[in-house]
Design a protein around this motif. Structure first.
Motif, mmCIF file in Angstrom:
data_model
loop_
_atom_site.group_PDB
_atom_site.id
_atom_site.type_symbol
_atom_site.label_atom_id
_atom_site.label_comp_id
_atom_site.label_asym_id
_atom_site.label_seq_id
_atom_site.Cartn_x
_atom_site.Cartn_y
_atom_site.Cartn_z
ATOM 1 N N CYS A 137 0.824 -1.060 -0.105
ATOM 2 C CA CYS A 137 -0.205 -0.021 0.058
ATOM 3 C C CYS A 137 0.949 1.390 -0.096
ATOM 4 O O CYS A 137 1.565 1.358 1.118
ATOM 5 C CB CYS A 137 -0.864 -0.066 0.997
ATOM 6 S SG CYS A 137 -1.944 1.398 1.099
ATOM 7 N N PRO A 138 0.615 2.029 -0.946
ATOM 8 C CA PRO A 138 1.517 3.361 -1.051
ATOM 9 C C PRO A 138 1.187 4.252 -0.128
ATOM 10 O O PRO A 138 1.814 5.237 0.147
ATOM 11 C CB PRO A 138 1.169 3.807 -2.419
ATOM 12 C CG PRO A 138 0.078 3.333 -2.921
ATOM 13 C CD PRO A 138 -0.117 1.972 -2.283
ATOM 14 N N LYS A 139 0.082 4.329 0.475
ATOM 15 C CA LYS A 139 -0.435 5.235 1.384
ATOM 16 C C LYS A 139 -0.674 4.759 2.769
ATOM 17 O O LYS A 139 -1.214 5.490 3.685
ATOM 18 C CB LYS A 139 -2.051 5.809 0.832
ATOM 19 C CG LYS A 139 -1.826 6.417 -0.198
ATOM 20 C CD LYS A 139 -1.192 7.882 -0.032
ATOM 21 C CE LYS A 139 -1.156 8.676 -1.323
ATOM 22 N NZ LYS A 139 -0.710 10.041 -1.192
ATOM 23 N N ASP A 158 -8.446 4.842 6.604
ATOM 24 C CA ASP A 158 -9.076 4.428 5.312
ATOM 25 C C ASP A 158 -9.226 6.035 4.511
ATOM 26 O O ASP A 158 -9.304 6.140 3.230
ATOM 27 C CB ASP A 158 -10.622 4.275 5.547
ATOM 28 C CG ASP A 158 -11.347 3.573 4.336
ATOM 29 O OD1 ASP A 158 -10.477 3.223 3.526
ATOM 30 O OD2 ASP A 158 -12.472 3.319 4.401
ATOM 31 N N GLU A 159 -9.195 7.120 5.372
ATOM 32 C CA GLU A 159 -9.229 8.320 4.633
ATOM 33 C C GLU A 159 -7.953 8.768 3.734
ATOM 34 O O GLU A 159 -8.147 9.543 2.776
ATOM 35 C CB GLU A 159 -9.315 9.376 5.620
ATOM 36 C CG GLU A 159 -7.986 9.707 6.583
ATOM 37 C CD GLU A 159 -7.771 8.639 7.865
ATOM 38 O OE1 GLU A 159 -8.922 7.806 7.835
ATOM 39 O OE2 GLU A 159 -7.078 8.774 8.388
ATOM 40 N N ASN A 160 -6.919 7.957 3.931
ATOM 41 C CA ASN A 160 -5.668 8.031 3.009
ATOM 42 C C ASN A 160 -5.643 7.438 1.777
ATOM 43 O O ASN A 160 -5.236 7.845 0.657
ATOM 44 C CB ASN A 160 -4.477 7.432 3.711
ATOM 45 C CG ASN A 160 -3.760 8.420 4.841
ATOM 46 O OD1 ASN A 160 -4.501 9.418 4.801
ATOM 47 N ND2 ASN A 160 -3.004 8.009 5.575
ATOM 48 N N CYS A 161 -7.030 6.391 1.659
ATOM 49 C CA CYS A 161 -6.914 5.854 0.372
ATOM 50 C C CYS A 161 -7.111 6.164 -0.675
ATOM 51 O O CYS A 161 -8.023 7.161 -0.830
ATOM 52 C CB CYS A 161 -7.984 4.442 0.696
ATOM 53 S SG CYS A 161 -8.168 3.167 -0.570
ATOM 54 N N GLN A 210 -4.252 -1.629 -5.656
ATOM 55 C CA GLN A 210 -3.215 -2.631 -5.750
ATOM 56 C C GLN A 210 -3.322 -3.833 -4.749
ATOM 57 O O GLN A 210 -2.844 -4.874 -4.864
ATOM 58 C CB GLN A 210 -1.757 -1.634 -5.576
ATOM 59 C CG GLN A 210 -1.291 -0.967 -6.546
ATOM 60 C CD GLN A 210 -1.279 -1.667 -7.936
ATOM 61 O OE1 GLN A 210 -0.442 -2.648 -7.999
ATOM 62 N NE2 GLN A 210 -1.613 -0.989 -9.035
ATOM 63 N N CYS A 211 -3.866 -3.442 -3.759
ATOM 64 C CA CYS A 211 -4.083 -4.389 -2.611
ATOM 65 C C CYS A 211 -4.946 -5.690 -2.988
ATOM 66 O O CYS A 211 -4.824 -6.977 -2.888
ATOM 67 C CB CYS A 211 -4.533 -3.851 -1.196
ATOM 68 S SG CYS A 211 -5.913 -2.962 -1.440
#
Lengths: 70, 272
Positions: free
Chosen positions: A24-26, A42-45, A50-51
């Protein structure tokens, strides 16, 4: 980022390989005691999925949200 | 609970180890089939023996789980009996290159309309981590405790030299492009082969001190160079790297169509 999808993790299918957490990049996920992912931020998604694409166990699903739901 | 259209969802969770690349290949293949919207009754999935060959167990098609290395021989029979079918052959690296090596080159030579997917995890995973013809030189395996001595195949070059008309290579790290390559291979009329660089965290990664499932995926990524990027790179930079992407696509007449012509000629002879 406004939510487009709801993420669902099937803990019955998940084997805790940790690929989603590392990929996960975030840094959306944290690990639980068994190494399985927990949706922590979750707010960063950014919904790159990719996951989901790299989950070997079909455990992550992105369910599209209808308009108005968030 | 998973509700994938082309999977036997009640058979999940699968038997593969945590972090195994086979699951990623299976999900990429499932997505490709979903995008192509194939008919379940017109598709056959054939496999040999090995971890990757467990894949048809989880797929909701007419499936055939055959003897070690002979998946292509069974698939040739299926295709010749009913050329209308779309036939996928899923093999591991030991299955396709060592035990079934001859079947592979002759299926390529005949250019029979099969879609072969070779899941290359560099090792015989199911039998306990023995080296295969695709174990990179110097890497460790149970039967090569001081490192692999032999040189290994370049499978895509081998398939191309043997006459396959579509040859591509993907990796489990590049899951989306892998789906696209599988989709593209389905369009080819003759024999198409997609080699997938996969991971075996237990048999290969752990023995070679590549700890962690993601680290092993990164190791696979670092071995691969996209064929378009490689065109701009020097020979020195490309040493030890494997090219990924569509490598060869040279359509030629397909075997079952040639065979139909022979049937027609032989029929006319018999009537005379």
């Amino acid at each position: 980022m406004p939510a487009k999808y709801q993420k669902e993790i099937d803990t019955r299918l998940c084997k805790g390989c940790g690929i989603c957490v590392d990929l996960c990049p975030k840094e959306v996920y944290d690990r639980d005691a068994l190494g399985k992912p927990i949706i922590a931020r979750d707010e960063n998604c950014v919904y790159c999925k990719q996951c989901m694409l790299h989950c070997p166990d079909f455990a992550i699903e992105f369910i599209p949200l209808k308009e108005g739901e968030a | 609970m998973s509700d994938k259209k082309y999977l036997r969802n009640d058979k999940l969770p699968h038997i593969w180890c945590p972090g195994c690349g086979n699951g990623i290949v299976l999900s990429a293949l499932e997505r490709a089939l979903e995008q192509a919207n194939v008919d379940k009754d017109k598709t056959v999935i054939v496999s040999g023996i090995g971890c990757s060959s467990r894949m048809p167990t989880y797929m909701d098609f007419n499936t055939l789980h055959t003897t070690h290395g002979r998946a292509l021989a069974f698939a040739t029979g299926v295709k010749l009996a009913n050329p209308e079918l779309t036939v996928f052959v899923i093999m591991g690296d030991g299955d396709a290159t060592a035990i079934g090596g001859n079947h592979l080159i002759h299926a390529c030579r005949r250019n029979i309309g099969l879609n072969a997917i070779v899941v290359n995890n560099n090792i015989y995973g199911m039998t306990g981590g023995q080296y295969s013809p695709l174990t990179p030189t110097g890497m460790k395996a149970t039967t090569a405790p001081y490192g692999m001595v032999e040189r290994n195949f370049d499978l895509c070059e081998l398939a191309h030299a043997a006459g396959a008309t579509y040859v591509a290579r993907g990796t489990v790290f590049h899951a989306k492009p892998l789906t696209d390559l599988i989709l593209e291979s389905m369009d080819n009329d003759g024999f198409s082969m997609v080699e997938v660089l996969s991971t075996c965290p237990i048999g290969f990664g752990r023995r070679n001190k590549i700890r962690g499932n993601y680290e092993l995926m990164e190791w696979v990524k670092n071995r691969a160079v996209n064929v378009k990027a490689a065109a701009k790179m020097s020979e020195e930079d490309l040493r030890g790297k494997l090219l990924i992407g569509r490598l060869y696509s040279e359509p030629a007449e397909e075997y079952t169509k040639c065979y139909d012509k022979i049937i027609e000629i032989a029929g006319k002879e018999a009537k005379r």
